[in-house]
Design a protein around this motif. Structure first.
Motif, PDB file in Angstrom:
ATOM      1  N   ILE A   1       0.835  -1.205   0.000  1.00 10.83           N
ATOM      2  CA  ILE A   1       0.000   0.000   0.000  1.00 10.83           C
ATOM      3  C   ILE A   1       0.871   1.257   0.000  1.00 10.83           C
ATOM      4  O   ILE A   1       0.630   2.203  -0.766  1.00 10.83           O
ATOM      5  N   GLY A   2       1.887   1.269   0.849  1.00  8.44           N
ATOM      6  CA  GLY A   2       2.774   2.424   0.904  1.00  8.44           C
ATOM      7  C   GLY A   2       3.518   2.655  -0.390  1.00  8.44           C
ATOM      8  O   GLY A   2       3.684   3.800  -0.827  1.00  8.44           O
ATOM      9  N   LEU A   3       3.958   1.587  -1.030  1.00  8.69           N
ATOM     10  CA  LEU A   3       4.688   1.725  -2.288  1.00  8.69           C
ATOM     11  C   LEU A   3       3.775   2.178  -3.422  1.00  8.69           C
ATOM     12  O   LEU A   3       4.174   3.000  -4.258  1.00  8.69           O
ATOM     13  N   VAL A   4       2.555   1.654  -3.471  1.00 11.97           N
ATOM     14  CA  VAL A   4       1.607   2.088  -4.500  1.00 11.97           C
ATOM     15  C   VAL A   4       1.326   3.577  -4.358  1.00 11.97           C
ATOM     16  O   VAL A   4       1.311   4.329  -5.342  1.00 11.97           O
ATOM     17  N   TYR A   5       1.120   4.008  -3.128  1.00 14.95           N
ATOM     18  CA  TYR A   5       0.882   5.435  -2.886  1.00 14.95           C
ATOM     19  C   TYR A   5       2.074   6.282  -3.314  1.00 14.95           C
ATOM     20  O   TYR A   5       1.910   7.394  -3.829  1.00 14.95           O
ATOM     21  N   THR A   6       3.271   5.744  -3.145  1.00 12.01           N
ATOM     22  CA  THR A   6       4.484   6.492  -3.469  1.00 12.01           C
ATOM     23  C   THR A   6       4.693   6.627  -4.971  1.00 12.01           C
ATOM     24  O   THR A   6       5.126   7.688  -5.454  1.00 12.01           O
ATOM     25  N   VAL A   7       4.390   5.576  -5.735  1.00  6.52           N
ATOM     26  CA  VAL A   7       4.759   5.564  -7.162  1.00  6.52           C
ATOM     27  C   VAL A   7       3.598   5.791  -8.106  1.00  6.52           C
ATOM     28  O   VAL A   7       3.814   5.905  -9.320  1.00  6.52           O
ATOM     29  N   VAL A   8       2.357   5.861  -7.608  1.00  7.15           N
ATOM     30  CA  VAL A   8       1.211   5.917  -8.516  1.00  7.15           C
ATOM     31  C   VAL A   8       1.245   7.165  -9.387  1.00  7.15           C
ATOM     32  O   VAL A   8       0.796   7.147 -10.546  1.00  7.15           O
ATOM     33  N   LEU A   9       1.774   8.270  -8.869  1.00  4.15           N
ATOM     34  CA  LEU A   9       1.853   9.479  -9.686  1.00  4.15           C
ATOM     35  C   LEU A   9       2.704   9.263 -10.928  1.00  4.15           C
ATOM     36  O   LEU A   9       2.388   9.783 -12.012  1.00  4.15           O
TER      37      LEU A   9
END
Length: 289
Positions: free
Chosen positions: A158-166
């Motif tokens: 979840i944390g990684l998706v939030y970090t790279v989704v942009l």
């Protein structure tokens, strides 16, 4: 003649910072890391060139298992980022009104205004045992006591998706914004359903942006360090942690350099394989963007 010389001088002045940046900060460090990875320690400050460090890596299952695990979770994060980012990019590019697109795109950029460290600690505040989510669940009567939501693979993902989704949204938006709406109208006029139009028109047109976004997010995720360590805790098993441990904790620069070369080589192979499977190339994906 004067204009030709001026154009050449302008080109040189523009390209010099880029060439210096590529050469001094990317090419030379990588060559140095590659050289260090080939050094075998045979005595105090005595080294020979060889492949002993790579052989030691292959003979230690925990190392290559961690590499494979990192690659698998990076692919999962990339897929989830695509599922989250594609609808957002499509809405901004094709559904939102022209005057509101800039504001919506700016909202997507807000997370980049703070560092990865601050964002990771934000997730810790939300998900820790005494955090916001645990408190809300107790208040709602869904749980009887505090629950620890940190230090597991789900939290890391979840944390990684939030970090790279942009970094998935930007190339997708850039590609979809250039698609003529008449293509969609033609698809509907020919009797195509929403699913058919999406599958036969939107996805093929957006494929360069999809591949570019996947490459960027995959490489960023595989090379991430702070988010997996902070959100995964002792249960984290990320390859960048192994690299840090070899360099900083054990002072074993030869093994650390070997791990770095292997991570770069393995992730590059995954990107190459993805390009081959999708029929794309760097020239019409990342370079196009």
């Amino acid at each position: 003649m004067f204009r030709s010389d001026a154009s050449k001088l302008s080109l040189i002045l523009l390209m010099t910072p880029f060439v210096l940046w590529i050469g001094l900060l990317i090419v030379l460090p990588q060559l140095g890391i590659g050289y260090i990875s080939l050094r075998e320690k045979v005595g105090p400050r005595e080294y020979e060139l060889g492949l002993a460090n790579y052989i030691d890596f292959i003979n230690e299952p925990i190392y290559w298992n961690t590499l494979l695990r990192t690659a698998w979770m990076s692919i999962l994060v990339t897929a989830l980022a695509l599922l989250v980012g594609f609808p957002v990019a499509y809405y901004i590019a094709k559904i939102a009104q022209q005057r509101s697109r800039a504001a919506l795109f700016l909202l997507c950029l807000i997370p980049l205004w703070v560092s990865d460290l601050v964002r990771a600690f934000g997730w810790i505040v939300l998900l820790r045992e005494t955090g916001v989510v645990s408190g809300m669940l107790q208040t709602a009567g869904l749980i009887s006591g505090p629950v620890e939501l940190l230090y597991n693979d789900v939290t890391v993902v979840i944390g990684l998706v939030y970090t790279v989704v942009l970094f998935m949204i930007v190339p997708l938006f850039s590609t979809l914004d250039g698609m003529d709406n008449s293509l969609l109208e033609a698809g509907y006029n020919l009797g195509g359903s929403r699913v058919t139009v999406f599958r036969r028109i939107v996805v093929p047109y957006a494929m360069p942006g999809i591949v570019a976004g996947c490459i960027i997010t995959f490489m960023l995720t595989a090379g991430s360090y702070l988010t997996p360590i902070l959100l995964g805790g002792k249960n984290s098993s990320w390859f960048t942690e192994q690299i840090y441990d070899q360099f900083i904790t054990r002072y074993n620069w030869e093994s650390g350099a070997t791990f770095g070369v292997l991570l770069l080589g393995f992730t590059s192979f995954v990107v190459w394989l993805g390009l081959r499977l999708t029929g794309q190339s760097l020239a019409n994906t990342v370079a196009k963007e």
